[in-house]
Design an enzyme around this catalytic site. Sequence first.
Site, mmCIF file in Angstrom:
data_model
loop_
_atom_site.group_PDB
_atom_site.id
_atom_site.type_symbol
_atom_site.label_atom_id
_atom_site.label_comp_id
_atom_site.label_asym_id
_atom_site.label_seq_id
_atom_site.Cartn_x
_atom_site.Cartn_y
_atom_site.Cartn_z
ATOM 1 N N GLU A 324 8.062 -9.805 -0.579
ATOM 2 C CA GLU A 324 9.045 -10.788 -0.129
ATOM 3 C C GLU A 324 8.414 -12.160 0.081
ATOM 4 O O GLU A 324 9.044 -13.188 -0.208
ATOM 5 C CB GLU A 324 9.723 -10.302 1.148
ATOM 6 C CG GLU A 324 10.494 -9.005 0.987
ATOM 7 C CD GLU A 324 11.463 -9.033 -0.186
ATOM 8 O OE1 GLU A 324 12.161 -10.057 -0.387
ATOM 9 O OE2 GLU A 324 11.530 -8.030 -0.922
ATOM 10 N N TYR A 399 11.223 -4.780 -12.473
ATOM 11 C CA TYR A 399 10.158 -5.115 -11.523
ATOM 12 C C TYR A 399 8.793 -4.667 -12.059
ATOM 13 O O TYR A 399 7.843 -5.468 -12.133
ATOM 14 C CB TYR A 399 10.407 -4.412 -10.193
ATOM 15 C CG TYR A 399 11.601 -4.875 -9.406
ATOM 16 C CD1 TYR A 399 11.456 -5.286 -8.089
ATOM 17 C CD2 TYR A 399 12.882 -4.900 -9.957
ATOM 18 C CE1 TYR A 399 12.545 -5.688 -7.325
ATOM 19 C CE2 TYR A 399 13.978 -5.304 -9.213
ATOM 20 C CZ TYR A 399 13.805 -5.695 -7.900
ATOM 21 O OH TYR A 399 14.887 -6.104 -7.165
#
Length: 470
Positions: A324, A399
Amino acid sequence: MISKASAQPSPGADTSGDSYLPLHGNGGYRVRHYDLELDYKIGPNRLSAAAVITAEATQALSRFTLDFGEFRINRVLVNGKPAKYTRRGHKLNVKPAKSLPDGSEFVAEIHYVGNPRPLSGLWGDIGWDELTDGSLVASQPVGAPSWFPCNDHPADKATYRVALTTSSPYLVAVTGNLVARHSRASTTRWVFERPEPTPTYLMSVQIGRYDDIELVSGAIPGWFSHPEAAAYRISLVGDQVVASVPQRAAVPPRLRRAFSRDFGRQGQIMDALQRLFGPYPFGEYVVVVTDDDLDDPIEAQGMSIFGANHVDGRRTHERLVVHELAHQWFGNSLTVADWRHIWLNEGFATYAEWLWSEESGGQSAHSWAKAWHLRMKARPADLRLADPGVARMFDERVYKRGGLLLHALRCTVGDAVFFPLVKAWATENRHGLVTTAAFVALAERFAGRSLDAFFSLWLHKSAMPPLLVP
C-alpha cells in the site's frame, strides 16, 4: 456569438472514452479543483453537502454531465446562476443558463442531501460505507460518486479542499493536509487540503473512534490537529539523503499494542522505498486501521486503510504494509491514463513487496519470483497483462505477472540499468499520467536498445514466459 450547433457537446461528451469503463467519467471539460463542504451525522448516516467544482471547458458546451450517486439535489448553479438539471442513473445532466465557450473556466455548485451508500458494480459495493461505529470510503475504481459529484475518471486529476463536520468524539482523516480544526458544542469541523493533482477514486474519508498515533519518531506530534503537517525532515540513509516524511496513524485503542509491532518497521520501509523510487510524492502519510475487518487494504492519496484483521501483532501482513505504501508512487503519484494499464499500479506495488523482503533480510526477490512463476504457470494462460479485460482488472495474475515482468526486466538489463530506470519512471512522471507504451519507451531508453521481443512476450502474450536466471 456561439451557434447552437457548436455549443452542443460532441458525441460521447457524457462518457470518458475509457477503454474499460467508458460510462464513468465525462467528456467536454477538465476539473481543476473540488471544494467540498460536508456535514455528516454518524448515527443516521446522513450527509448534507455542497460541492463547488471549478472546471475548464475543452469544447463549447450547452450542457455537461457529472457522475453522482442517489442524493436529493436541492440546487445547482453554474457561474452563480441557477441551472436546469436531470438525473439518469448515476449521471447528473446539467444545462447552464448560458452556454460555455470552448476554453472557458466555469464553476458548478451542487447542494445535496441523503444517505451515502456504496455503488454496486463488478467488484462488489464500492464507495462510502458505514462501519460498526463510523464510516470509510473505498472508491477504487468507481466509488467516488457515492459521496460527491465528480468527473470520475483517473485521468482527470484535480486539487481538493474538503471540510467535514461531525460528532466531536470521532477522529476524521481525509486524504489531504489538515489545515484547520474547530470544535463547537458537540461537533468538530475538520478542513483538509489536497494540493497535488489527485484522481477522484483516491479521495477518501475515514471517521472513527481512533487514537492518533505517531508512526515514526521525528513526525510532528498531534498530527491530526497540527496546521503545519506537511513539513519534512531530512536524514541520511546509507549514502543517500532522504526526506523523513511525517507519518501518523489512526488506530482503535484496543489494537494499539499489536499495531506498534506490525508497523514497527514503517520508518525503515519508507526510507527503503524512497531510495528505490525517489522522494515520497506527498506531504504526509497516514495509516488508518478500522475497528472492523476488511477484505483487502485500501489505497488513497497519502493514506492507506487496513482492517482490524490485518493487525495481529506478528507482522503477518507486513507485505501489505509495503504494497500500500508503494502505491503512493505507483497508482497515486503516477496515475494510469486508462484502466487497462492497471498492471503499472499493481505490478510495481507487488515487486516492492519482494524488494523489501530482500532489503530486510527475508527471501530474495528472485526467490519470490521463482515461487510465483511456478504458481502462475499452473494457472490458465488466458490473460494478457497489457489488456487483461475489465472483469480481470484486479485479478491476482495482474498483480503477480506484473511483478514477474519487472523482475524479468531486472534480470534482462541488470541492476545498474533497472534501478535507475525505476527511479526515473517515478520521478519523471511525478503527479502525471502514465501508459504501458511510455514505460516501454523509457525502459528502451535506459537499456540503450530495443526490448520489443521482451515486452511482446510479457505484455501481449497470454502464455507465461520463462523466468530468466540473474
